[in-house]
Design a protein around this motif. Structure first.
Motif, PDB file in Angstrom:
ATOM      1  N   THR B  30       8.364   2.247   7.842  1.00 52.28           N
ATOM      2  CA  THR B  30       7.381   1.267   7.384  1.00 52.28           C
ATOM      3  C   THR B  30       5.996   1.879   7.183  1.00 52.28           C
ATOM      4  O   THR B  30       5.167   1.298   6.504  1.00 52.28           O
ATOM      5  CB  THR B  30       7.273   0.112   8.389  1.00 52.28           C
ATOM      6  OG1 THR B  30       6.922   0.644   9.678  1.00 52.28           O
ATOM      7  CG2 THR B  30       8.599  -0.628   8.499  1.00 52.28           C
ATOM      8  N   GLN B  50       1.010   0.506   6.135  1.00 52.37           N
ATOM      9  CA  GLN B  50       1.886   0.059   7.206  1.00 52.37           C
ATOM     10  C   GLN B  50       2.408  -1.332   6.869  1.00 52.37           C
ATOM     11  O   GLN B  50       1.657  -2.305   6.911  1.00 52.37           O
ATOM     12  CB  GLN B  50       1.152   0.051   8.555  1.00 52.37           C
ATOM     13  CG  GLN B  50       1.938  -0.591   9.691  1.00 52.37           C
ATOM     14  CD  GLN B  50       3.334  -0.034   9.837  1.00 52.37           C
ATOM     15  OE1 GLN B  50       3.534   1.175   9.837  1.00 52.37           O
ATOM     16  NE2 GLN B  50       4.310  -0.908   9.946  1.00 52.37           N
ATOM     17  N   GLY B  51       3.681  -1.386   6.537  1.00 54.54           N
ATOM     18  CA  GLY B  51       4.303  -2.664   6.233  1.00 54.54           C
ATOM     19  C   GLY B  51       3.540  -3.424   5.164  1.00 54.54           C
ATOM     20  O   GLY B  51       3.194  -2.875   4.119  1.00 54.54           O
ATOM     21  N   GLY B  72       7.041  -2.348  -0.089  1.00 52.22           N
ATOM     22  CA  GLY B  72       7.076  -1.679   1.206  1.00 52.22           C
ATOM     23  C   GLY B  72       7.854  -0.395   1.221  1.00 52.22           C
ATOM     24  O   GLY B  72       8.201   0.127   2.286  1.00 52.22           O
ATOM     25  N   SER B  73       8.119   0.169   0.019  1.00 50.23           N
ATOM     26  CA  SER B  73       8.900   1.397  -0.026  1.00 50.23           C
ATOM     27  C   SER B  73       8.166   2.463  -0.826  1.00 50.23           C
ATOM     28  O   SER B  73       7.279   3.126  -0.312  1.00 50.23           O
ATOM     29  CB  SER B  73      10.285   1.117  -0.609  1.00 50.23           C
ATOM     30  OG  SER B  73      11.061   2.298  -0.639  1.00 50.23           O
ATOM     31  N   SER B  94       6.122   9.852   5.979  1.00 47.60           N
ATOM     32  CA  SER B  94       6.484   8.507   6.423  1.00 47.60           C
ATOM     33  C   SER B  94       6.945   8.547   7.868  1.00 47.60           C
ATOM     34  O   SER B  94       7.333   9.598   8.387  1.00 47.60           O
ATOM     35  CB  SER B  94       7.561   7.900   5.527  1.00 47.60           C
ATOM     36  OG  SER B  94       8.825   8.537   5.703  1.00 47.60           O
TER      37      SER B  94
END
Lengths: 112, 113
Positions: B30, B50-51, B72-73, B94
């Protein structure tokens, strides 16, 4: 302002010798101190890390020594091998903080 | 793939052009970071996602730099009106939220001519 100072910039060691890289930090809130190893053309990879509740951590030939009062930590590579030749970065981070601060890096060359 | 993937590996662009750099983080991670590595320099923090939280953009060097993270990716770092001083290796990393180990991609080497 550089928060993590790393030395030396480059280091040449004979095979079998001990490589020592030093880092000093300023922010006493830092509580996680990793070392990353980077080979040419690759991204850095975590090598070993320490938290300030211990003074030393050893994993195989790699040891981190940590001096909380002096705000210094160092990486020792015992029995250095030509395959250890890489750039090493120290870093410091406040847990649960987004920003990990890196040192300038040390280019290590181990001669056969 | 199992690791962080960045594309392109190398990018040569003319001064004044815009460039986009892409990062595919490890599935399930995330947290996503962008760093810049200039020749002989350490890793300079640029931005953190973050998220679904608002990103930490405190490291972006100028308003020519921006980044997005879709769904979120995947993340894209955009540099507008590139300058020669933008030449560097741009690294993406990440991690799981709360996990302190960050995994880096191989980087994108940007050369502005």
């Amino acid at each position: 302002q550089q928060q993590v100072k790393q030395s030396p910039q480059s280091l040449i060691v004979q095979k079998g010798g001990i490589s020592i890289i030093n880092c000093a930090y300023e922010n006493t809130a830092f509580d996680y101190f990793p070392w990353y190893q980077q080979f040419p053309g690759k991204g850095p990879a975590l090598l070993i890390a320490i938290r300030p509740d211990v003074s030393e951590k050893k994993e195989g030939r790699f040891t981190i020594s940590f001096n909380k009062s002096a705000k210094q930590f160092s990486l020792h590579i015992m029995d250095s091998q030509p395959g250890d030749s890489a750039t090493y970065f120290c870093a410091a981070r406040v847990e649960n903080n987004n920003d990990m601060r890196f040192g300038a890096g040390t280019r290590l060359t181990v001669k056969p | 793939g199992a690791g962080v993937s960045q594309s392109p590996s190398n990018k040569v662009t003319e001064k004044g052009k815009d460039v986009e750099l892409r990062c595919d983080p490890i599935s399930g991670h995330t947290a996503l970071y962008w760093y810049r590595q200039s020749l002989g320099q350490g890793l300079e923090f640029l931005i953190y996602f973050q998220g679904n939280s608002a990103p930490d953009k405190s490291g972006l060097p100028s308003d020519r730099f921006s980044a997005e993270r879709t769904g979120g990716s995947v993340s894209t770092l955009t540099i507008q009106r590139t300058q020669q001083e933008d030449s560097a290796v741009y690294l993406c990393a990440s991690s799981f939220f709360g996990n302190t180990e960050a995994f880096f991609g191989q980087g994108t080497r940007l050369t502005v001519v």
